[in-house]
Design a protein around this motif. Structure first.
Motif, PDB file in Angstrom:
ATOM      1  N   PRO A   1     -81.633 -55.322  50.187  1.00 27.99           N
ATOM      2  CA  PRO A   1     -82.353 -55.899  49.026  1.00 27.99           C
ATOM      3  C   PRO A   1     -83.289 -54.888  48.362  1.00 27.99           C
ATOM      4  O   PRO A   1     -83.434 -54.872  47.144  1.00 27.99           O
ATOM      5  N   GLU A   2     -83.903 -53.988  49.175  1.00 26.75           N
ATOM      6  CA  GLU A   2     -84.773 -52.965  48.609  1.00 26.75           C
ATOM      7  C   GLU A   2     -83.981 -51.968  47.756  1.00 26.75           C
ATOM      8  O   GLU A   2     -84.432 -51.514  46.695  1.00 26.75           O
ATOM      9  N   ASP A   3     -82.747 -51.614  48.215  1.00 32.09           N
ATOM     10  CA  ASP A   3     -81.896 -50.711  47.438  1.00 32.09           C
ATOM     11  C   ASP A   3     -81.523 -51.350  46.100  1.00 32.09           C
ATOM     12  O   ASP A   3     -81.493 -50.677  45.057  1.00 32.09           O
ATOM     13  N   VAL A   4     -81.240 -52.641  46.122  1.00 31.41           N
ATOM     14  CA  VAL A   4     -80.851 -53.337  44.893  1.00 31.41           C
ATOM     15  C   VAL A   4     -82.041 -53.390  43.918  1.00 31.41           C
ATOM     16  O   VAL A   4     -81.887 -53.189  42.716  1.00 31.41           O
ATOM     17  N   ARG A   5     -83.243 -53.629  44.462  1.00 31.88           N
ATOM     18  CA  ARG A   5     -84.437 -53.624  43.602  1.00 31.88           C
ATOM     19  C   ARG A   5     -84.622 -52.250  42.956  1.00 31.88           C
ATOM     20  O   ARG A   5     -84.924 -52.130  41.768  1.00 31.88           O
ATOM     21  N   ARG A   6     -84.423 -51.202  43.755  1.00 30.34           N
ATOM     22  CA  ARG A   6     -84.566 -49.846  43.212  1.00 30.34           C
ATOM     23  C   ARG A   6     -83.514 -49.587  42.130  1.00 30.34           C
ATOM     24  O   ARG A   6     -83.801 -48.953  41.107  1.00 30.34           O
ATOM     25  N   LEU A   7     -82.308 -50.110  42.339  1.00 32.64           N
ATOM     26  CA  LEU A   7     -81.257 -49.950  41.336  1.00 32.64           C
ATOM     27  C   LEU A   7     -81.679 -50.580  40.013  1.00 32.64           C
ATOM     28  O   LEU A   7     -81.512 -49.976  38.936  1.00 32.64           O
ATOM     29  N   PHE A   8     -82.263 -51.760  40.081  1.00 26.56           N
ATOM     30  CA  PHE A   8     -82.695 -52.408  38.847  1.00 26.56           C
ATOM     31  C   PHE A   8     -83.869 -51.660  38.203  1.00 26.56           C
ATOM     32  O   PHE A   8     -83.991 -51.616  36.975  1.00 26.56           O
ATOM     33  N   HIS A   9     -84.713 -51.038  39.022  1.00 30.10           N
ATOM     34  CA  HIS A   9     -85.786 -50.207  38.466  1.00 30.10           C
ATOM     35  C   HIS A   9     -85.197 -49.007  37.725  1.00 30.10           C
ATOM     36  O   HIS A   9     -85.672 -48.636  36.640  1.00 30.10           O
ATOM     37  N   VAL A  10     -84.163 -48.404  38.330  1.00 33.17           N
ATOM     38  CA  VAL A  10     -83.497 -47.276  37.684  1.00 33.17           C
ATOM     39  C   VAL A  10     -82.935 -47.699  36.330  1.00 33.17           C
ATOM     40  O   VAL A  10     -83.120 -47.017  35.310  1.00 33.17           O
ATOM     41  N   GLU A  11     -82.251 -48.824  36.302  1.00 33.21           N
ATOM     42  CA  GLU A  11     -81.635 -49.293  35.055  1.00 33.21           C
ATOM     43  C   GLU A  11     -82.691 -49.656  34.019  1.00 33.21           C
ATOM     44  O   GLU A  11     -82.513 -49.404  32.817  1.00 33.21           O
ATOM     45  N   SER A  12     -83.809 -50.208  34.453  1.00 31.08           N
ATOM     46  CA  SER A  12     -84.873 -50.562  33.515  1.00 31.08           C
ATOM     47  C   SER A  12     -85.452 -49.320  32.857  1.00 31.08           C
ATOM     48  O   SER A  12     -85.671 -49.282  31.639  1.00 31.08           O
ATOM     49  N   LEU A  13     -85.678 -48.275  33.664  1.00 31.04           N
ATOM     50  CA  LEU A  13     -86.232 -47.049  33.107  1.00 31.04           C
ATOM     51  C   LEU A  13     -85.227 -46.340  32.209  1.00 31.04           C
ATOM     52  O   LEU A  13     -85.597 -45.758  31.190  1.00 31.04           O
ATOM     53  N   ARG A  14     -83.964 -46.385  32.577  1.00 31.28           N
ATOM     54  CA  ARG A  14     -82.936 -45.793  31.715  1.00 31.28           C
ATOM     55  C   ARG A  14     -82.884 -46.499  30.364  1.00 31.28           C
ATOM     56  O   ARG A  14     -82.621 -45.879  29.335  1.00 31.28           O
TER      57      ARG A  14
ATOM     58  N   SER B   1     -84.318 -39.801  31.008  1.00 30.33           N
ATOM     59  CA  SER B   1     -83.190 -39.115  31.649  1.00 30.33           C
ATOM     60  C   SER B   1     -83.174 -39.487  33.125  1.00 30.33           C
ATOM     61  O   SER B   1     -84.187 -39.959  33.682  1.00 30.33           O
ATOM     62  N   LEU B   2     -82.032 -39.251  33.803  1.00 33.07           N
ATOM     63  CA  LEU B   2     -81.959 -39.559  35.227  1.00 33.07           C
ATOM     64  C   LEU B   2     -82.958 -38.724  36.016  1.00 33.07           C
ATOM     65  O   LEU B   2     -83.532 -39.191  37.007  1.00 33.07           O
TER      66      LEU B   2
ATOM     67  N   ASP C   1     -95.042 -42.266  25.431  1.00 33.54           N
ATOM     68  CA  ASP C   1     -95.431 -41.893  24.069  1.00 33.54           C
ATOM     69  C   ASP C   1     -94.467 -40.861  23.488  1.00 33.54           C
ATOM     70  O   ASP C   1     -94.099 -40.922  22.308  1.00 33.54           O
ATOM     71  N   GLU C   2     -94.073 -39.895  24.321  1.00 36.28           N
ATOM     72  CA  GLU C   2     -93.136 -38.861  23.861  1.00 36.28           C
ATOM     73  C   GLU C   2     -91.786 -39.476  23.503  1.00 36.28           C
ATOM     74  O   GLU C   2     -91.174 -39.134  22.483  1.00 36.28           O
ATOM     75  N   LEU C   3     -91.327 -40.405  24.348  1.00 40.83           N
ATOM     76  CA  LEU C   3     -90.048 -41.065  24.074  1.00 40.83           C
ATOM     77  C   LEU C   3     -90.126 -41.879  22.780  1.00 40.83           C
ATOM     78  O   LEU C   3     -89.179 -41.888  21.985  1.00 40.83           O
ATOM     79  N   ALA C   4     -91.251 -42.549  22.574  1.00 40.47           N
ATOM     80  CA  ALA C   4     -91.413 -43.336  21.348  1.00 40.47           C
ATOM     81  C   ALA C   4     -91.370 -42.426  20.118  1.00 40.47           C
ATOM     82  O   ALA C   4     -90.757 -42.761  19.104  1.00 40.47           O
ATOM     83  N   ALA C   5     -92.014 -41.254  20.220  1.00 44.18           N
ATOM     84  CA  ALA C   5     -91.998 -40.304  19.098  1.00 44.18           C
ATOM     85  C   ALA C   5     -90.583 -39.815  18.820  1.00 44.18           C
ATOM     86  O   ALA C   5     -90.172 -39.684  17.660  1.00 44.18           O
ATOM     87  N   ARG C   6     -89.820 -39.552  19.881  1.00 47.87           N
ATOM     88  CA  ARG C   6     -88.426 -39.113  19.701  1.00 47.87           C
ATOM     89  C   ARG C   6     -87.592 -40.188  19.008  1.00 47.87           C
ATOM     90  O   ARG C   6     -86.783 -39.897  18.134  1.00 47.87           O
ATOM     91  N   VAL C   7     -87.817 -41.437  19.432  1.00 51.91           N
ATOM     92  CA  VAL C   7     -87.055 -42.538  18.826  1.00 51.91           C
ATOM     93  C   VAL C   7     -87.414 -42.679  17.351  1.00 51.91           C
ATOM     94  O   VAL C   7     -86.545 -42.899  16.497  1.00 51.91           O
ATOM     95  N   GLU C   8     -88.710 -42.553  17.021  1.00 50.85           N
ATOM     96  CA  GLU C   8     -89.132 -42.636  15.619  1.00 50.85           C
ATOM     97  C   GLU C   8     -88.466 -41.544  14.790  1.00 50.85           C
ATOM     98  O   GLU C   8     -88.021 -41.790  13.664  1.00 50.85           O
TER      99      GLU C   8
END
Length: 324
Positions: free
Chosen positions: A41-54, A59-60, A79-86
């Protein structure tokens, strides 16, 4: 859970799960009795954290740092990611606008596409000559979309180029009204002036509507330009602004001529004669009455011949005598 069940439940492919495992992002340590990796269950939670951040665009490599490195600052990267998206949105928006403009020119073949792109490029050239040539050439076999011409005239500092752009827009009818209307509400007074100067050259009902809206603009200069043009179009909506111009001494001669174009009206004369405590105002009103035909203006002038100020009285007498 084995890898197949995790893939089915999470929507992450088994191939990607193996990739995460190789990178050390999600590494199940347990093994089934048959030797297959088993996700806790902990591995699955980490997987969902990975997908959320992606999903935020990390980047990976950054995902791994975010999950495992306590010193990795979240706010700075977000903030940097938001600037890139803008930046990407701005580039994509500019590309979409360009594509729509090329499409609105209805190109028959790729030569037409290239020609339109070249003309749009010339409108943005640092050379005033190229910008002017593009404006003049836009009324022809390969027209530039009116919206592009309107945006160009709003930012154009060179008088001769702006004149060419206004001429081109005058040929386009009402297709450029929307960006010009927006230009009237720009915080930049130069942009507002370019917008109204362009609208007055467009003989279209939508342009007249924009000028009517401009009569209540916060910028007095915009109100005055709109009033003079509306009078030339025979619109009596302009009368209050024209009277204000005479009283204030702002383009009062032009305003008087415009009132004369609208013809004789007793209510107009009455409004013109209201609030004449200042001698300079009375003198301007007296001079303006010379442009207004009809008995109401004559009667007002006769009253002004008795004015306490000699210059006002003599001016009124002169105007009446000239009309005899």
């Amino acid at each position: 859970m084995l890898i197949g069940e995790v893939a089915r439940r999470s929507g992450v492919s088994a191939r990607m799960l193996r990739h995460y495992d190789r990178l050390g992002l999600v590494q199940p340590n347990s093994r089934s009795s048959t030797g297959y990796r088993e996700y806790s269950p902990e591995d699955v939670r980490r997987l969902f954290h990975v997908e959320s951040l992606r999903s935020l665009g990390l980047s990976l490599h950054d995902v791994g740092r975010a999950l495992d490195d306590p010193s990795f600052a979240a706010s700075g990267l977000v903030d940097e990611l938001a600037a890139r998206v803008e930046e990407r949105i701005a580039r994509d928006s500019e590309l979409l606008t360009r594509l729509r403009r090329v499409g609105s020119a209805r190109p028959d073949d790729w030569d037409d596409v290239l020609g339109t792109v070249a003309m749009l490029g010339d409108l943005d050239s640092v050379s005033a000559g190229k910008r002017q040539s593009a404006a003049l050439a836009s009324v022809g076999d390969r027209p530039i979309p009116a919206e592009a011409l309107a945006e160009a005239v709003l930012r154009e500092p060179a008088t001769n180029v702006a004149g060419a752009l206004r001429w081109a827009l005058a040929q386009s009818g009402g297709h450029a009204i929307a960006p010009l209307r927006s230009g009237l509400h720009s915080p930049d007074p130069d942009v507002r002036r370019r917008a109204v100067d362009t609208v007055v050259e467009i003989a279209h009902p939508d342009a007249t509507d924009v000028l009517r809206e401009a009569l209540v603009h916060d910028d007095a200069q915009i109100r005055r330009v709109a009033a003079l043009e509306l009078a030339a179009r025979g619109m009596t909506d302009a009368v209050p602004t024209l009277i204000e111009m005479v009283h204030d001494g702002s383009n009062d001669v032009d305003a008087a001529d415009a009132l004369g174009l609208l013809g004789s009206d007793s209510s107009t004369v009455a409004a013109l004669m209201d609030g004449l405590d200042d001698v300079a105002v009375r003198l301007r009103v007296t001079q303006a009455l010379a442009s207004i035909p009809g008995p109401a203006a004559v009667q007002a002038l006769q009253g002004l011949t008795q004015d306490a100020d000699r210059s006002v009285a003599l001016t009124a007498e002169y105007i009446l005598g000239r009309g005899e």
